[in-house]
Scaffold this motif. Structure first.
Motif, PDB file in Angstrom:
ATOM      1  N   HIS A  70      43.994  47.388  25.562  1.00  0.00           N
ATOM      2  CA  HIS A  70      42.576  47.039  25.496  1.00  0.00           C
ATOM      3  C   HIS A  70      41.873  47.571  26.745  1.00  0.00           C
ATOM      4  N   LEU A  71      40.841  48.360  26.544  1.00  0.00           N
ATOM      5  CA  LEU A  71      40.133  49.007  27.646  1.00  0.00           C
ATOM      6  C   LEU A  71      39.187  48.069  28.379  1.00  0.00           C
ATOM      7  N   SER A  73      36.116  47.772  28.203  1.00  0.00           N
ATOM      8  CA  SER A  73      34.907  48.455  28.645  1.00  0.00           C
ATOM      9  C   SER A  73      34.362  49.375  27.552  1.00  0.00           C
ATOM     10  N   PRO A  74      33.256  48.993  26.914  1.00  0.00           N
ATOM     11  CA  PRO A  74      32.644  49.913  25.951  1.00  0.00           C
ATOM     12  C   PRO A  74      32.253  51.260  26.581  1.00  0.00           C
ATOM     13  N   PRO A  75      31.712  51.302  27.820  1.00  0.00           N
ATOM     14  CA  PRO A  75      31.408  52.615  28.398  1.00  0.00           C
ATOM     15  C   PRO A  75      32.655  53.506  28.547  1.00  0.00           C
ATOM     16  N   LEU A  76      33.780  52.918  28.928  1.00  0.00           N
ATOM     17  CA  LEU A  76      35.004  53.707  29.050  1.00  0.00           C
ATOM     18  C   LEU A  76      35.460  54.181  27.671  1.00  0.00           C
ATOM     19  N   ALA A  77      35.337  53.335  26.670  1.00  0.00           N
ATOM     20  CA  ALA A  77      35.707  53.746  25.308  1.00  0.00           C
ATOM     21  C   ALA A  77      34.853  54.928  24.863  1.00  0.00           C
ATOM     22  N   ARG A  78      33.564  54.891  25.163  1.00  0.00           N
ATOM     23  CA  ARG A  78      32.688  56.025  24.807  1.00  0.00           C
ATOM     24  C   ARG A  78      33.105  57.281  25.558  1.00  0.00           C
ATOM     25  N   GLN A  79      33.499  57.130  26.811  1.00  0.00           N
ATOM     26  CA  GLN A  79      33.939  58.272  27.621  1.00  0.00           C
ATOM     27  C   GLN A  79      35.221  58.892  27.041  1.00  0.00           C
ATOM     28  N   LEU A  80      36.084  58.067  26.494  1.00  0.00           N
ATOM     29  CA  LEU A  80      37.348  58.550  25.939  1.00  0.00           C
ATOM     30  C   LEU A  80      37.249  58.923  24.467  1.00  0.00           C
ATOM     31  N   ALA A  81      36.082  58.750  23.866  1.00  0.00           N
ATOM     32  CA  ALA A  81      35.912  58.992  22.429  1.00  0.00           C
ATOM     33  C   ALA A  81      36.317  60.415  22.071  1.00  0.00           C
ATOM     34  N   GLY A  82      36.770  60.544  20.855  1.00  0.00           N
ATOM     35  CA  GLY A  82      37.260  61.836  20.380  1.00  0.00           C
ATOM     36  C   GLY A  82      38.767  61.762  20.270  1.00  0.00           C
ATOM     37  N   PRO A  83      39.370  62.827  19.857  1.00  0.00           N
ATOM     38  CA  PRO A  83      40.817  62.812  19.679  1.00  0.00           C
ATOM     39  C   PRO A  83      41.538  62.572  21.011  1.00  0.00           C
ATOM     40  N   ARG A 108      47.827  56.209  33.587  1.00  0.00           N
ATOM     41  CA  ARG A 108      47.218  56.449  34.913  1.00  0.00           C
ATOM     42  C   ARG A 108      45.756  56.858  34.769  1.00  0.00           C
ATOM     43  N   ARG A 109      45.470  57.716  33.803  1.00  0.00           N
ATOM     44  CA  ARG A 109      44.083  58.171  33.593  1.00  0.00           C
ATOM     45  C   ARG A 109      43.188  57.001  33.208  1.00  0.00           C
ATOM     46  N   ILE A 110      43.619  56.209  32.239  1.00  0.00           N
ATOM     47  CA  ILE A 110      42.811  55.073  31.782  1.00  0.00           C
ATOM     48  C   ILE A 110      42.628  54.056  32.899  1.00  0.00           C
ATOM     49  N   VAL A 111      43.705  53.694  33.566  1.00  0.00           N
ATOM     50  CA  VAL A 111      43.607  52.704  34.651  1.00  0.00           C
ATOM     51  C   VAL A 111      42.772  53.250  35.801  1.00  0.00           C
ATOM     52  N   GLY A 112      42.907  54.520  36.117  1.00  0.00           N
ATOM     53  CA  GLY A 112      42.095  55.126  37.179  1.00  0.00           C
ATOM     54  C   GLY A 112      40.615  55.102  36.856  1.00  0.00           C
ATOM     55  N   LEU A 113      40.259  55.445  35.639  1.00  0.00           N
ATOM     56  CA  LEU A 113      38.853  55.407  35.222  1.00  0.00           C
ATOM     57  C   LEU A 113      38.313  53.983  35.230  1.00  0.00           C
ATOM     58  N   ARG A 114      39.139  53.054  34.770  1.00  0.00           N
ATOM     59  CA  ARG A 114      38.695  51.657  34.714  1.00  0.00           C
ATOM     60  C   ARG A 114      38.563  51.054  36.112  1.00  0.00           C
ATOM     61  N   THR A 115      39.499  51.332  37.016  1.00  0.00           N
ATOM     62  CA  THR A 115      39.373  50.799  38.381  1.00  0.00           C
ATOM     63  C   THR A 115      38.155  51.405  39.074  1.00  0.00           C
ATOM     64  N   ALA A 116      37.880  52.671  38.839  1.00  0.00           N
ATOM     65  CA  ALA A 116      36.688  53.296  39.425  1.00  0.00           C
ATOM     66  C   ALA A 116      35.419  52.632  38.894  1.00  0.00           C
ATOM     67  N   GLU A 117      35.413  52.311  37.620  1.00  0.00           N
ATOM     68  CA  GLU A 117      34.266  51.633  37.016  1.00  0.00           C
ATOM     69  C   GLU A 117      34.061  50.256  37.654  1.00  0.00           C
ATOM     70  N   ILE A 118      35.146  49.516  37.824  1.00  0.00           N
ATOM     71  CA  ILE A 118      35.050  48.194  38.446  1.00  0.00           C
ATOM     72  C   ILE A 118      34.639  48.318  39.903  1.00  0.00           C
ATOM     73  N   ASP A 119      35.232  49.261  40.638  1.00  0.00           N
ATOM     74  CA  ASP A 119      34.862  49.463  42.042  1.00  0.00           C
ATOM     75  C   ASP A 119      33.370  49.751  42.186  1.00  0.00           C
ATOM     76  N   ALA A 120      32.830  50.588  41.323  1.00  0.00           N
ATOM     77  CA  ALA A 120      31.403  50.910  41.374  1.00  0.00           C
ATOM     78  C   ALA A 120      30.559  49.673  41.116  1.00  0.00           C
ATOM     79  N   SER A 121      30.982  48.855  40.177  1.00  0.00           N
ATOM     80  CA  SER A 121      30.259  47.629  39.860  1.00  0.00           C
ATOM     81  C   SER A 121      30.315  46.639  41.026  1.00  0.00           C
ATOM     82  N   VAL A 122      31.493  46.477  41.618  1.00  0.00           N
ATOM     83  CA  VAL A 122      31.641  45.563  42.759  1.00  0.00           C
ATOM     84  C   VAL A 122      30.814  46.056  43.931  1.00  0.00           C
TER      85      VAL A 122
END
Length: 127
Positions: A70-71, A73-83, A108-122
Motif C-alpha cells: 500500500h503506497l 499516497s494518491p500523488p505517489l500512485a499517480r506518479q507511478l501510474a502506467g505499466p 527502494r524506489r517506492i520507499v525513496g519516493l514516499r520518504t521524500a514526499e513525507i520529508d517535504a511535507s514535514v
C-alpha cells in the motif's frame, strides 16, 4: 478482497498468513526496513504499516491470491501510474503474486519516493 488478520504485532500478522504469502511479505518487509531504517512498524487498519515521521509510509497486506504494498499516497500512485516492471498498480496499491515478490530495486524506489514526499511535507509544516 483484502483480509485483515487479528494481530497485535506485525510478526503475529505474518505468522497467520499462508506460507507462500508470508514468505513474500517477509521479503518485502526486509527490503522496506533496509530502505527506511528510521521507520517503525505497527498494525494499523488491521495490516502491517510502516511509519516515518509520524506518517504512514507504506503498508503490507494480502488478498485471496495476491500480496499488496500500500503506497499510502494518491500523488505517489499517480506518479507511478502506467505499466510497472513488477506487479500491478490498482488505486494506491501495488498487487503482486507471492511467487514473484517485488524486487529490491522496486521497493527502494517506492520507499525513496514516499520518504521524500513525507520529508517535504514535514519540512513545509515546520516553516
Amino acid at each position: 478482497m483484502e483480509r485483515g488478520y487479528p494481530a497485535g504485532t506485525v510478526d503475529e500478522y505474518l505468522a497467520a498468513l499462508p506460507e507462500e504469502q508470508k514468505t513474500a511479505l517477509e521479503s518485502v518487509r526486509r527490503m522496506i526496513r533496509a530502505a527506511a531504517p528510521g521507520a517503525t512498524e505497527r498494525i494499523g487498519y488491521q495490516i502491517p504499516m510502516f511509519e516515518y515521521h509520524r506518517n504512514y509510509l507504506v503498508g503490507l497486506s494480502v488478498t485471496d491470491g495476491d500480496c499488496c504494498l500500500h503506497l499510502m499516497s494518491p500523488p505517489l500512485a499517480r506518479q507511478l501510474a502506467g505499466p510497472l516492471a513488477e506487479g500491478e498498480l490498482l488505486g494506491c496499491t501495488v498487487h503482486f503474486a507471492p511467487e514473484r515478490p517485488l524486487s529490491e530495486e522496486t521497493v527502494r524506489r517506492i520507499v525513496g519516493l514516499r520518504t521524500a514526499e513525507i520529508d517535504a511535507s514535514v519540512f513545509a509544516r515546520a516553516r
